[in-house]
Design a protein around this motif. Structure first.
Motif: not given
Length: 430
Positions: A314-320, A327-332, A334-343
């Motif tokens: 957890y950081g001051t601008k979001g969460c990794a 998943p592998v992703r960032i929220g806050g 900046v919103t990003w998620e590594y594509p193509g990963l299916k559980k």
């Protein structure tokens, strides 16, 4: 379990007090491969248990390297490894291991490291032996892929750091088995965290929940042989679960935060375990990193239902966030998620417990092994000794804090001269 550094005779007796006395030939490292058409890096495997067979099988599949020699204390493991790995080699048009380069017994490592048919060795012996096996391999002029953890105690980790400097001076590659640092989703996540996409890190939560590791009971073996065959249950041989297994997520945390912890507090116990060893069933710790970053850590290794490995920073601008599956992703901001990963479903709990996962780590082993082989063929050696030792020390920091029930600083840990000693009479295996 521990004793002063000066009494470290048991491990030294196992691997030999000096390489010269053991009769190991000192070979000049091969910096360049491929001087002849279609030549390939020749690998040796020391330690033919489940992990050794699995990783070497992946080397054969994912790199041009060939397997030319193997060594193990136990003949049955050596024979099982030859059968499996010869089949794997045949699948990819590679030769079987010459039976004359199968080395059995207590001093198998000496003949393997001395072989002129071996350019690099993968060391997958119990962690207790890693520092001395590394020392012997370097003295023989071999490139080394050393399984984690690099050591089970502070003096061993310091020894690995010093050996890393020796490897660098001799231009030998020394890789450590932290394959997650080569998993594509994690590489991209680390780049984004280091770029500042979660802002200044503040805190984190990491966990490694595993079920009990199923192992044969070896009813006909002696008690000492049983300990060595089931070393993952033995504190002195493995370093306990936080150092042997949970170290992966501690290593990722060091990587993401670009630091090692300053101190730790923790607790641990063995409740819930039913095996004959002495390893813990769980750890709960808090690591304090530079900048006031606090990371809570929890792990298990008992029972039949536990599974889950994940990290959140957890950081001051979001969460990794990163998991072994998804998943592998960032929220806050900046919103990003590594594509193509299916559980993947369902999760095989026993496969997961011993390190076989589907999801975010799918390309981790292949990428790591390719990078190691390319470091040899390109003449651009890698040296991961310090990072490997620092992650082992960070795990030991949590372990020793939990054992004592008191806060432990990194500075105090580094002053430790205690050595983990299995107190085994190695003459029984002569």
């Amino acid at each position: 379990m521990t004793k002063p550094r000066g009494a470290r005779f048991g491990r030294r007796e196992f691997v030999g007090m000096s390489v010269a006395a053991a009769g190991v030939t000192i070979l000049k490292p091969r910096v360049a491969f491929g001087t002849e058409a279609n030549s390939a890096v020749r690998l040796g495997l020391l330690g033919c248990g489940g992990r050794g067979r699995s990783v070497m099988s992946s080397f054969l599949e994912n790199t041009p390297a060939v397997l030319t020699a193997m060594g193990d204390l136990f003949s049955d493991q050596l024979e099982a490894a030859k059968s499996r790995l010869d089949e794997q080699s045949a699948r990819f048009g590679k030769p079987a291991v010459d039976p004359q380069r199968l080395f059995k017994g207590l001093r198998a490592y000496e003949a393997l490291f001395a072989s002129k048919e071996v350019d690099a060795v993968y060391v997958a012996t119990p962690p207790f032996f890693h520092p001395e096996h590394l020392e012997a391999a370097l003295a023989a002029g071999k490139h080394i892929y050393l399984e984690k953890p690099v050591a089970v105690d502070v003096p061993g980790a310091k020894q690995v750091m010093a050996l890393g400097e020796r490897a660098g001076a001799r231009k030998l590659s020394l890789a450590v088995g932290f394959q997650i640092r080569h998993a594509s989703p994690y590489v991209e996540l680390a780049r984004r965290v280091h770029e500042g996409q979660i802002g200044q890190p503040v805190s984190g939560q990491i966990h490694y929940f595993a079920s009990a590791l199923k192992r044969p009971e070896w009813p006909d073996a002696t008690p000492v042989e049983r300990r060595l065959r089931n070393w993952v249950r033995d504190k002195a041989l493995s370093g306990d679960i936080i150092v042997e297994q949970n170290i992966h997520i501690v290593d990722v945390t060091n990587w993401m935060l670009k630091a090692t912890p300053l101190k730790a507090v923790g607790s641990t116990g063995r409740a819930g375990r039913s095996d004959a060893g002495d390893c813990s069933s769980h750890f709960n710790c808090v690591f304090s990193y530079p900048g006031g970053v606090h990371v809570s850590f929890a792990s298990t290794q008992f029972g039949t239902a536990a599974w889950g490995v994940g990290m959140q920073y957890y950081g001051t601008k979001g969460c990794a966030e990163a998991r072994y599956d998804t998943p592998v992703r960032i929220g806050g901001e900046v919103t990003w998620e590594y594509p193509g990963l299916k559980k993947p479903e369902p999760t095989d709990l026993q496969a997961a417990a011993v390190g076989s996962f589907r999801g975010a780590l799918d390309d981790a082993d292949a990428n790591k092994q390719k990078a190691f082989i390319e470091s040899l063929t390109s003449g651009q050696p890698v040296n991961e000794a310090r990072a490997g030792a620092e992650s082992a020390l960070a795990s030991m920091l949590g372990r020793e804090a939990a054992y004592s029930g008191q806060e432990l600083s990194w500075e105090k840990l580094l002053k430790s001269k205690q050595v983990y000693d299995p107190k085994i009479d190695w003459k029984l295996f002569a």
